[in-house]
Enzyme design. Structure first.
Site, PDB file in Angstrom:
ATOM      1  N   SER A 182      33.268  -6.135  -4.488  1.00  0.00           N
ATOM      2  CA  SER A 182      34.712  -6.006  -4.446  1.00  0.00           C
ATOM      3  C   SER A 182      35.409  -7.256  -4.857  1.00  0.00           C
ATOM      4  O   SER A 182      36.483  -6.994  -5.609  1.00  0.00           O
ATOM      5  CB  SER A 182      35.273  -5.386  -3.124  1.00  0.00           C
ATOM      6  OG  SER A 182      34.738  -6.661  -2.203  1.00  0.00           O
ATOM      7  N   HIS A 210      34.016   0.691  -4.658  1.00  0.00           N
ATOM      8  CA  HIS A 210      34.889   0.537  -5.780  1.00  0.00           C
ATOM      9  C   HIS A 210      34.117   1.092  -6.953  1.00  0.00           C
ATOM     10  O   HIS A 210      34.262   0.956  -8.346  1.00  0.00           O
ATOM     11  CB  HIS A 210      34.857  -0.914  -6.262  1.00  0.00           C
ATOM     12  CG  HIS A 210      35.555  -1.730  -5.233  1.00  0.00           C
ATOM     13  ND1 HIS A 210      37.340  -1.922  -5.362  1.00  0.00           N
ATOM     14  CD2 HIS A 210      35.392  -2.406  -3.990  1.00  0.00           C
ATOM     15  CE1 HIS A 210      37.537  -2.397  -4.232  1.00  0.00           C
ATOM     16  NE2 HIS A 210      36.549  -2.673  -3.419  1.00  0.00           N
ATOM     17  N   LYS A 240      40.578   4.078  -2.302  1.00  0.00           N
ATOM     18  CA  LYS A 240      40.695   3.533  -3.496  1.00  0.00           C
ATOM     19  C   LYS A 240      40.913   4.500  -4.597  1.00  0.00           C
ATOM     20  O   LYS A 240      42.015   4.942  -4.739  1.00  0.00           O
ATOM     21  CB  LYS A 240      39.593   2.490  -3.701  1.00  0.00           C
ATOM     22  CG  LYS A 240      39.713   1.300  -2.700  1.00  0.00           C
ATOM     23  CD  LYS A 240      38.734   0.508  -2.401  1.00  0.00           C
ATOM     24  CE  LYS A 240      39.220  -0.325  -1.243  1.00  0.00           C
ATOM     25  NZ  LYS A 240      38.420  -1.208  -0.560  1.00  0.00           N
TER      26      LYS A 240
END
Ligand SMILES: *Cc1c(COP(=O)(O)O)cnc(C)c1O
Length: 389
Positions: A182, A210, A240
């Site tokens: 990250s 991610h 996300k």
């Protein structure tokens, strides 16, 4: 309680002295990637909403519709009465995207890792964790009561050596790593890790917070490799690229079934609001059907890196490492004056001496936004270099 407040003040002063005190800054999110802070409109390069789906009208409409139909909250844990009809669709879609038998959704990514690791491992087991893995992986590992060994970042030789030395004395072994790291944006060496894990009968688990929606054609970090390595435990977040909220694990049917009974953060926590689940379903539909949108964040990250002279990124996260917390804070302040929101990341989130600007690219940035940011970053870095030499 005088002693209580004194303790808090003393700890805050120590954090302040190390420039490590954190402050919440009210930030309204406007159209696209505009962040409004203190009356100023900034272009944000600090958001994990990689595909802009959190404000996409189709996703918002799905959330509104489900809220009107099913209510604002789930009302109870999913094992009681909180398992509203949308969950089945979401879990089936997640499993399909990742190519696993089943999936289980948690209240957040943090709750997922806190619940998964202790449900799968215990005191007689060995848990290996990449040194740069996300904080909530370490929380889960500690809660498990297993022996925890931290291996140097992406050092597969170290993993091999640890397993050769320690695997035999442990009942089970779990290897934990971010799929996309990250704070650095690099990928775990999943091809090598999967091979080592298989050979030592260790279970490989990725945290793909991610990766999903942005790499491997939207299917995440395992699919960034060809052939895709076997990763039996793929955890991630819905907050996300998916633009909503919640966490999940994609795995085999028996593993998911076990977690439904044994993951404490699943059993003893209220189900997600229906609107949130509906938003995630609508977002997965977009991710499955719009490959150009999915590819764009990495394309923009590469455009930026080329302009600034950084190595070619493999994810939408590009770190600009500056060293001290002070330098990183000064650089972020300078970029803010130039109209950009780029957050400085300091220890303990990253190792000492590697404070940085962490820049994230999203499909909703324009090429012009990216080029102007590249100009500003070049100037800031030149000034930092001049000051530190
Ligand atoms: C953000 C993040 C999490 C936490 O997910 P939430 O859904 O925000 O709780 C976990 N792991 C990684 C690698 C993350 O970046």
């Amino acid at each position: 309680m005088e002693s209580l407040d004194r303790m808090a003040r003393e700890k805050l002063e120590a954090l302040e002295a190390g420039r490590l005190r954190r402050q919440l800054v009210t930030t309204a999110r406007g159209e696209g990637l505009i962040a409004e802070r203190g009356g100023r409109r900034l272009v944000s390069f600090s958001c994990n909403d990689y595909l802009g789906l959190s404000t996409d009208p189709r996703i918002v409409a799905a959330a509104v519709e489900a809220t009107l139909r099913f209510g604002a909250g789930a009302g109870a844990s999913r094992l009681v009465t909180g398992n509203h009809p949308l969950y089945q669709d979401l879990e089936a879609r997640l499993a399909r995207l990742k190519g696993t038998e089943d999936a289980i959704v948690f209240g957040s990514g943090y709750l997922a890792n806190s619940g998964i690791v202790p449900a799968l491992t215990g005191p007689r087991d060995l848990v290996l964790v990449d040194a740069l893995a996300h904080a909530c992986i370490f929380s889960g590992a500690r809660l498990s009561g297993a022996t925890v060994e931290i291996f140097p970042h992406n050092d597969t030789d170290a993993v091999e050596a640890l397993l050769a030395a320690r695997r035999r004395e442990a009942r089970h072994c779990l290897i934990l790593t971010d799929g996309v790291f990250s704070m650095d944006g690099d990928l775990a060496s999943l091809d090598a890790l999967a091979e080592i894990a298989e050979r030592h009968d260790a279970w490989l688990m990725t945290d793909d917070a991610h990766g999903v929606g942005v790499i491997g054609g939207g299917r995440g970090s395992a699919c960034a490799f060809d052939p895709a390595p076997r990763v039996p435990l793929q955890m991630g977040t819905l907050s996300k690229a998916i633009g909503a909220y919640g966490g999940y694990l994609c795995a085999s049917a028996p593993v998911v079934d076990l977690l439904r009974s044994r993951a404490r953060s699943f059993v003893y926590s209220t189900g997600l609001p229906p609107g949130t689940v509906a938003a995630a379903i609508a977002a997965l539909e977009v991710i499955e059907t719009e490959p150009e949108l999915v590819a764009r964040p990495v394309i923009l990250a590469r455009r930026f890196a080329t302009a600034v002279g950084l190595p070619t990124p493999v994810s939408p996260i590009v770190p600009v490492i500056l060293g001290s917390a002070d330098t990183a804070l000064a650089a972020a302040a300078e970029l803010e004056r130039a109209g950009f929101l780029v957050v400085a990341i300091r220890p303990p989130t990253v190792p000492h001496g590697t404070a940085r600007l962490r820049i994230t690219f999203a499909a909703t940035h324009t090429e012009d936004d990216v080029d102007r940011l590249a100009d500003a970053v070049r100037q800031v870095v030149t000034r930092c270099d001049a000051r530190s030499s």
